[in-house]
Design an enzyme around this catalytic site. Structure first.
Site, PDB file in Angstrom:
ATOM      1  N   SER A  14       0.841  -1.196   0.000  1.00 32.80           N
ATOM      2  CA  SER A  14       0.000   0.000   0.000  1.00 32.80           C
ATOM      3  C   SER A  14       0.878   1.248   0.000  1.00 32.80           C
ATOM      4  CB  SER A  14      -0.952  -0.031   1.207  1.00 32.80           C
ATOM      5  OG  SER A  14      -1.886   1.028   1.135  1.00 32.80           O
ATOM      6  N   MET A 135      -0.397   0.954   5.336  1.00 29.32           N
ATOM      7  CA  MET A 135      -1.215   1.128   6.535  1.00 29.32           C
ATOM      8  C   MET A 135      -2.282   0.041   6.607  1.00 29.32           C
ATOM      9  SD  MET A 135      -1.779   5.259   6.753  1.00 29.32           S
ATOM     10  CE  MET A 135      -2.208   5.476   5.035  1.00 29.32           C
TER      11      MET A 135
END
Length: 196
Positions: A14, A135
């Site tokens: 991510s 995250m």
């Protein structure tokens, strides 16, 4: 279960992902006998350009995944933004299916769904899952389940992760077989595939 002899490398990533992928994917050789699937959290308009840029850096061919495309060794498939890329079976072949984003999952393209779908079709010992920077916890449970079933897993270490959330969650759940800086991950993948 597929008749295919190869396994799959499954990468979840991510925030900070594009740079980190450049520290991993170019170091996988053109002779790698397993396809590589990457779920990078990104909106729809960005994944094609990411695939194009990585294709210019990697010995393996890098492309954005297209629905019903057969998975082939020597290729890296980047999940298309705005969809969830899953592995499906068509006859004896493994193919990509781009599903609409699942409302049951927070992050897209979903790492969790990609890993779950592969684990349902490919023997665990023929799967390697890698959790890179990001995250949240997308993919942590599916990769933990995969490790318990006999699959191999890697979490990126805190020293190189831009955001240590996703790898830290995999480690916390006991799902990381090894924890490595980004620069050592490709070497570990090559070693494991060589013994698979």
């Amino acid at each position: 279960m597929s008749d295919s002899q190869f396994g799959l490398v499954l990468i979840g990533v991510s925030t900070g992902g594009p740079r980190t992928l450049e520290e991993v994917l170019p170091f996988l050789p053109a002779t790698l006998p397993w396809p590589v699937l990457v779920a990078q959290h990104m909106p729809p308009s960005f994944t094609a350009s990411l695939a194009s840029r990585l294709d210019g850096l990697c010995p393996l061919e890098v492309r954005e995944g297209v629905s019903m495309e057969e998975l082939r060794p020597g290729r890296i498939y980047i999940a298309r933004g705005g969809t969830d890329m899953v592995v499906a079976q068509r006859g004896s072949k493994l193919v990509i299916v781009n599903r609409p984003e699942s409302p049951a999952h927070t992050w897209h393209p979903s790492v969790e769904l990609m890993v779950q779908s592969a684990a349902g079709l490919v023997p665990a010992e023929k799967l390697i899952a890698v959790q890179l920077t990001g995250m949240g916890h997308d993919g942590a449970q599916a990769m933990t389940d995969l490790r318990k079933a006999g699959g191999r897993t890697i979490a990126e270490s805190d020293e190189t992760a831009v955001i240590f959330g996703m790898p830290a969650e995999l480690i916390k759940r006991g799902g990381a077989e090894c924890v490595l800086p980004s620069g050592k991950i490709a070497q570990q993948i090559r070693q494991w595939i060589g013994r698979a």
